[in-house]
Design a protein around this motif. Structure first.
Motif, PDB file in Angstrom:
ATOM      1  N   THR A  79       0.441  -0.533  -5.033  1.00 50.38           N
ATOM      2  CA  THR A  79      -0.543  -1.095  -5.968  1.00 50.38           C
ATOM      3  C   THR A  79      -1.777  -1.681  -5.287  1.00 50.38           C
ATOM      4  O   THR A  79      -2.766  -1.952  -5.958  1.00 50.38           O
ATOM      5  CB  THR A  79       0.092  -2.203  -6.829  1.00 50.38           C
ATOM      6  OG1 THR A  79       0.429  -3.311  -5.994  1.00 50.38           O
ATOM      7  CG2 THR A  79       1.334  -1.709  -7.545  1.00 50.38           C
ATOM      8  N   ILE A  80      -1.726  -1.886  -3.964  1.00 43.35           N
ATOM      9  CA  ILE A  80      -2.855  -2.534  -3.285  1.00 43.35           C
ATOM     10  C   ILE A  80      -3.674  -1.449  -2.577  1.00 43.35           C
ATOM     11  O   ILE A  80      -3.783  -1.401  -1.353  1.00 43.35           O
ATOM     12  CB  ILE A  80      -2.391  -3.610  -2.289  1.00 43.35           C
ATOM     13  CG1 ILE A  80      -1.282  -4.455  -2.904  1.00 43.35           C
ATOM     14  CG2 ILE A  80      -3.564  -4.493  -1.870  1.00 43.35           C
ATOM     15  CD1 ILE A  80      -1.718  -5.294  -4.090  1.00 43.35           C
ATOM     16  N   CYS A  81      -4.238  -0.548  -3.382  1.00 40.63           N
ATOM     17  CA  CYS A  81      -5.011   0.563  -2.826  1.00 40.63           C
ATOM     18  C   CYS A  81      -6.397   0.594  -3.463  1.00 40.63           C
ATOM     19  O   CYS A  81      -7.075  -0.409  -3.486  1.00 40.63           O
ATOM     20  CB  CYS A  81      -4.247   1.873  -3.024  1.00 40.63           C
ATOM     21  SG  CYS A  81      -2.795   2.003  -1.944  1.00 40.63           S
ATOM     22  N   THR A 105       0.813  -1.220   0.000  1.00 39.82           N
ATOM     23  CA  THR A 105       0.000   0.000   0.000  1.00 39.82           C
ATOM     24  C   THR A 105       0.843   1.266   0.000  1.00 39.82           C
ATOM     25  O   THR A 105       0.318   2.357   0.169  1.00 39.82           O
ATOM     26  CB  THR A 105      -0.922   0.020   1.231  1.00 39.82           C
ATOM     27  OG1 THR A 105      -0.122   0.088   2.426  1.00 39.82           O
ATOM     28  CG2 THR A 105      -1.808  -1.211   1.278  1.00 39.82           C
ATOM     29  N   GLY A 106       2.153   1.120  -0.193  1.00 38.31           N
ATOM     30  CA  GLY A 106       3.055   2.269  -0.149  1.00 38.31           C
ATOM     31  C   GLY A 106       3.794   2.323   1.175  1.00 38.31           C
ATOM     32  O   GLY A 106       3.728   1.402   1.992  1.00 38.31           O
ATOM     33  N   ASP A 159       1.334   6.290   1.740  1.00 44.50           N
ATOM     34  CA  ASP A 159       0.753   5.020   2.149  1.00 44.50           C
ATOM     35  C   ASP A 159      -0.753   5.209   2.304  1.00 44.50           C
ATOM     36  O   ASP A 159      -1.197   6.037   3.106  1.00 44.50           O
ATOM     37  CB  ASP A 159       1.374   4.549   3.469  1.00 44.50           C
ATOM     38  CG  ASP A 159       1.038   3.100   3.810  1.00 44.50           C
ATOM     39  OD1 ASP A 159      -0.027   2.622   3.373  1.00 44.50           O
ATOM     40  OD2 ASP A 159       1.822   2.459   4.525  1.00 44.50           O
ATOM     41  N   CYS A 160      -1.528   4.450   1.552  1.00 44.14           N
ATOM     42  CA  CYS A 160      -2.990   4.609   1.561  1.00 44.14           C
ATOM     43  C   CYS A 160      -3.646   3.848   2.698  1.00 44.14           C
ATOM     44  O   CYS A 160      -4.857   3.972   2.898  1.00 44.14           O
ATOM     45  CB  CYS A 160      -3.577   4.155   0.226  1.00 44.14           C
ATOM     46  SG  CYS A 160      -3.379   2.377  -0.102  1.00 44.14           S
ATOM     47  N   SER A 205       3.718   0.307   5.173  1.00 48.64           N
ATOM     48  CA  SER A 205       4.734   0.802   6.109  1.00 48.64           C
ATOM     49  C   SER A 205       5.050  -0.254   7.162  1.00 48.64           C
ATOM     50  O   SER A 205       6.197  -0.409   7.579  1.00 48.64           O
ATOM     51  CB  SER A 205       4.228   2.085   6.790  1.00 48.64           C
ATOM     52  OG  SER A 205       4.008   3.106   5.847  1.00 48.64           O
ATOM     53  N   HIS A 206       4.023  -0.987   7.570  1.00 43.07           N
ATOM     54  CA  HIS A 206       4.218  -2.061   8.550  1.00 43.07           C
ATOM     55  C   HIS A 206       5.134  -3.150   7.984  1.00 43.07           C
ATOM     56  O   HIS A 206       6.094  -3.575   8.645  1.00 43.07           O
ATOM     57  CB  HIS A 206       2.860  -2.655   8.928  1.00 43.07           C
ATOM     58  CG  HIS A 206       2.945  -3.823   9.854  1.00 43.07           C
ATOM     59  ND1 HIS A 206       2.846  -3.704  11.221  1.00 43.07           N
ATOM     60  CD2 HIS A 206       3.135  -5.148   9.612  1.00 43.07           C
ATOM     61  CE1 HIS A 206       2.971  -4.898  11.776  1.00 43.07           C
ATOM     62  NE2 HIS A 206       3.137  -5.795  10.828  1.00 43.07           N
ATOM     63  N   THR A 207       4.842  -3.617   6.758  1.00 37.78           N
ATOM     64  CA  THR A 207       5.660  -4.687   6.188  1.00 37.78           C
ATOM     65  C   THR A 207       7.073  -4.200   5.876  1.00 37.78           C
ATOM     66  O   THR A 207       8.035  -4.951   6.039  1.00 37.78           O
ATOM     67  CB  THR A 207       5.012  -5.262   4.921  1.00 37.78           C
ATOM     68  OG1 THR A 207       4.807  -4.218   3.952  1.00 37.78           O
ATOM     69  CG2 THR A 207       3.670  -5.912   5.239  1.00 37.78           C
ATOM     70  N   MET A 208       7.202  -2.938   5.446  1.00 42.25           N
ATOM     71  CA  MET A 208       8.546  -2.410   5.210  1.00 42.25           C
ATOM     72  C   MET A 208       9.310  -2.292   6.514  1.00 42.25           C
ATOM     73  O   MET A 208      10.524  -2.556   6.575  1.00 42.25           O
ATOM     74  CB  MET A 208       8.468  -1.048   4.512  1.00 42.25           C
ATOM     75  CG  MET A 208       9.824  -0.508   4.086  1.00 42.25           C
ATOM     76  SD  MET A 208      10.678  -1.598   2.913  1.00 42.25           S
ATOM     77  CE  MET A 208       9.699  -1.305   1.435  1.00 42.25           C
ATOM     78  N   GLY A 209       8.616  -1.923   7.586  1.00 40.24           N
ATOM     79  CA  GLY A 209       9.258  -1.872   8.894  1.00 40.24           C
ATOM     80  C   GLY A 209       9.767  -3.234   9.323  1.00 40.24           C
ATOM     81  O   GLY A 209      10.838  -3.351   9.923  1.00 40.24           O
TER      82      GLY A 209
END
Length: 356
Positions: free
Chosen positions: A258-260, A187-188, A222-223, A228-232
């Protein structure tokens, strides 16, 4: 009598031609309920595909460098698309003039098209000899946790889950992600997150080589918060507090949003294609991520080993990028996973990991 035999032969030939195209059950269902003037979004996989298994084996036997591998895979994919897409492009352009085709997008990572068109056009595509498979351009969903609990002891600490998977033992050996590049399709990413903002590759390269958004935005956002959670989980680390939540705290990141609002499969295929060659130069590899993380699934896919997914993911792996999917947090029971993660080209190609 001869005319009757000719008629039967023509019917059989037409049936044979049609039967050569694999059409997903969900696409058939959508078409059966569509009005003649509705636009339906589909994925059209062409019959001509690069033999990636053979190419991959050749590259291994030749002991090709990562740069040589990426160049040969990318150029082979692009050349195949250039050589074989002309006829279908001409057809789609013609039908676009009469508004029977609303829009289309050609891909080279997998020799494929996204086509948004009226049912009559989609039915005509099913009869083409150059088409192998057709599916709905489906909506993807996030693999969300069913329950969220905060187990972090506080700042200046290491997330307990990192110790459970022995990440700290790798760090002790100097394996911290230094010099590596990770990516997620999600989601960004929040651009101002203090544990992530300074790690964005776009801080020192053009943003279009570090951020992909089909909507056309040029800076991270991030939508939802999921990305942000997965990137963290991959790289999160705070330089001011020392709080560490990422497995590779010294790595940099790029991402695809892309998942927005329009999480179509085609948008994630476009993200994989971008990831193979973000700078548009197949001779460089510093722009390519080492790994792409995916925490999404296709809830209605009927063929989990669909050629549309398999050809795309095999191309990413052949180019030298590892692909990792979450097993999912909402399978049908213990030790089950969400769909489209059964692709099993070999023991490590497109890995799927679970939680404990």
């Amino acid at each position: 009598m001869n005319k009757l035999l000719l008629f039967v032969a023509l019917i059989l030939a037409a049936s044979f031609t049609y039967s050569q195209v694999e059409v997903s059950s969900r696409l058939q269902q959508v078409l059966s309920n569509a009005n003649q003037n509705d636009y339906v979004k589909v994925l059209v996989l062409l019959r001509s595909q690069v033999d990636l298994a053979t190419l991959d084996q050749q590259l291994y036997s030749q002991k090709s460098t990562m740069q040589q591998r990426a160049y040969q895979v990318i150029t082979a994919l692009k050349q195949n698309a250039e050589n074989t897409q002309g006829s279908l492009k001409a057809y789609l352009n013609e039908k676009s003039e009469s508004s029977e085709v609303f829009t289309y997008q050609a891909f080279w990572i997998s020799n494929m098209f996204m086509v948004e068109a009226k049912p009559q056009i989609i039915n005509e595509l099913m009869t083409r000899l150059d088409v192998l498979e057709m599916d709905l351009d489906a909506f993807l969903e996030l693999d969300r946790p069913e329950e969220v609990q905060d187990y972090v002891d506080g700042i200046e600490s290491v997330e307990p889950g990192l110790r459970i998977i022995n990440a700290h033992l790798l760090w002790a050996q100097g394996i911290t992600g230094q010099g590596r590049l990770v990516m997620d399709i999600d989601t960004g990413v929040h651009p101002n997150h203090p544990a992530l903002n300074f790690k964005w590759r776009g801080n020192h390269v053009p943003s279009n080589q570090a951020w992909f958004d089909p909507a056309g935005t040029t800076v991270p956002s991030d939508c939802d918060g999921h990305g942000s959670h997965t990137m963290g989980t991959m790289v999160g680390w705070s330089p001011t507090t020392g709080d560490t939540v990422g497995v590779a705290p010294d790595a940099e990141w790029i991402t695809a949003k892309t998942i927005c609002t329009s999480p179509h499969t085609s948008n994630s295929v476009a993200a994989f294609q971008w990831a193979i060659d973000p700078d548009g130069n197949p001779g460089t590899i510093t722009d390519m991520p080492d790994v792409i993380s995916n925490s999404w699934y296709d809830p209605d896919v009927s063929n989990e080993c669909s050629g549309i997914y398999k050809t795309t993911l095999d191309a990413v792996e052949a180019a030298g990028i590892a692909v990792v999917f979450s097993a999912g947090n909402s399978g049908s029971g213990a030790s089950t996973k969400t769909k489209n993660k059964n692709i099993n080209t070999n023991n490590v190609n497109v890995m799927c990991t679970a939680a404990i």
